[in-house]
Design an enzyme around this catalytic site. Sequence first.
Site, PDB file in Angstrom:
ATOM      1  CD  GLU A 173      -2.877  -1.048   2.447  1.00  0.00           C
ATOM      2  OE1 GLU A 173      -2.769  -0.114   3.262  1.00  0.00           O
ATOM      3  OE2 GLU A 173      -3.783  -1.907   2.525  1.00  0.00           O
ATOM      4  CD  GLU A 371      -2.980  -6.074   4.334  1.00  0.00           C
ATOM      5  OE1 GLU A 371      -3.816  -5.320   4.856  1.00  0.00           O
ATOM      6  OE2 GLU A 371      -1.778  -5.811   4.263  1.00  0.00           O
TER       7      GLU A 371
HETATM    8  C1  BG6 Z   1      -3.903  -2.505   5.915  1.00  0.00           C
HETATM    9  C2  BG6 Z   1      -2.448  -2.471   6.299  1.00  0.00           C
HETATM   10  O1  BG6 Z   1      -4.210  -1.411   5.160  1.00  0.00           O
HETATM   11  O2  BG6 Z   1      -4.840  -2.461   6.938  1.00  0.00           O
HETATM   12  C3  BG6 Z   1      -2.161  -3.075   7.668  1.00  0.00           C
HETATM   13  O3  BG6 Z   1      -1.641  -3.077   5.317  1.00  0.00           O
HETATM   14  C4  BG6 Z   1      -3.226  -2.633   8.664  1.00  0.00           C
HETATM   15  O4  BG6 Z   1      -0.863  -2.694   8.037  1.00  0.00           O
HETATM   16  C5  BG6 Z   1      -4.567  -3.113   8.162  1.00  0.00           C
HETATM   17  O5  BG6 Z   1      -2.972  -3.048   9.967  1.00  0.00           O
HETATM   18  C6  BG6 Z   1      -5.736  -2.836   9.092  1.00  0.00           C
HETATM   19  O6  BG6 Z   1      -5.840  -1.487   9.382  1.00  0.00           O
HETATM   20  P1  BG6 Z   1      -5.822  -0.936  10.871  1.00  0.00           P
HETATM   21  O7  BG6 Z   1      -5.598   0.530  10.721  1.00  0.00           O
HETATM   22  O8  BG6 Z   1      -7.154  -1.235  11.455  1.00  0.00           O
HETATM   23  O9  BG6 Z   1      -4.698  -1.617  11.566  1.00  0.00           O
END
Ligand code: BG6
Length: 468
Positions: A173, A371
């Site tokens: 990202e 993800e």
């Molecule tokens: C993704 C990232 O965008 O979202 C992760 O690659 C991140 O690093 C994940 O932890 C979830 O987002 P958050 O802000 O709830 O931790």
Amino acid sequence: MKVTASELKYVFPKGFWWGSASSATQMEGSAQADGKGPNIWDYWHETETNRFFNGIGPDQAPQFYSRYKEDIKLLKDTGHNSFRFSISWSRLFPEGRGEINEKAVHFYNEVINTLLAKRIEPFVNLYHFDMPLSLQHEGGWESRSVVEAYVDYATACFTLFGDRVQKWFTHNEPIVPAECGYLYGHHYPAVVDFKKAVQVAFHSVLASAKAIERYHSLNFTGQIGIILNVTPSYPRSQHPADLEAAEKADLLFNRSFLDPSVKGTFPAKLVSMLREENFLPSYEPDDLMIIRENTVDILGINYYQPRRVKAKEHLPNRNAPFMPEFYFDYYDMPGKKMNPYRGWEIYEKGIYDILKNLQENYGNIECFISENGIGVENEERFKNSEGIIEDDYRISFYKEHLKWVHQAIQEGANVKGYHVWTFMDNWSWLNAYKNRYGLVSIDLEQNYKRTIKKSGYWFKELATNNGF
Ligand code: BG6
């Protein structure tokens, strides 16, 4: 429980990658151990602790650095055939460049070898938001010298680990450090400056292309790609002004990285939008050629939420710092389904729309879901008498997204796997341990005790059956 394919409603292609993603700063802990240098997160937590949820910093991430053997066993127990982690640049090169930290080499070798011994394929990402502090002092991604330091770091990783690692990713990202670090104040250095954000984005794209060029020139047999959070932009209506707002949001947030990474060029319309506001980055004569000639072999797609937009209702304040929202307003669609803990909309079909877009407009490039997940607060309340968190909502979340991934595959999308965020509850940049995402829970009161959640057992079944 292993069942036959005829008993399953959604069967995935043979060899589908089932796994999860993680990142060094969020998982390793031991932020000062064994010669690791500080990165921007270590520094920011030390200097502005108040910015972090409950004041918890990356040093209190789940200690994968010392517990990786136990954790890799848990990966197996939860059905992983592949696992993404990132290398901590400042663990390998405490100063960002120069002298290498042999203890870090040892650690990453151990992680890779232990994964392979358990037949879990390592997917290795080089940059997940964690700039070495000394390089941030040089300007971080704003600075050309940091692009060169990154290529040296990437080369060292390929040389050290490329005999065993077959899947490499240049960034996770990359728009996030640009927008969160240079527009919205969520990441260090928390500058508000659109022109700098564009420079940071351009240098990230260039660094990625240069690393790809280097990887291919070393004649490795694996693949190298990038992980992008492609967030579909949906207009409020079909009114031309709403459509234009959605197109501009798409150009800024998606195509800014997707086009150069896959096609090797920046969209002409994006370039003219930036030119109009005098935001074009500075670059050297060969840069555009390097970007054109070094596109990705494979694409990772992170998907959490859609972006809903509408035409602007009011003229922006021209004296305020320029923001992407000068081109559109966010649209709060009535009746949307929300994850209230993270404040993100849940829209499962978005994952299908992304895959169809890649199929139709990006040459059906080989890709995978890198993800997808749901962060929930206070999961303790779902603990059963055996201490297992019964996170049925997470299982439903995965299933509902997987149905759409399956649909896209039926229609010819070139998607090779599904990785969830994340394997184990981990430390988050903005929320520390507030929202939990893992297939495995962490008990902070009991020395980070790991317990597989109901979703972890379900994931094992999913992977074993290659469907559900
Ligand atoms: C993704 C990232 O965008 O979202 C992760 O690659 C991140 O690093 C994940 O932890 C979830 O987002 P958050 O802000 O709830 O931790």
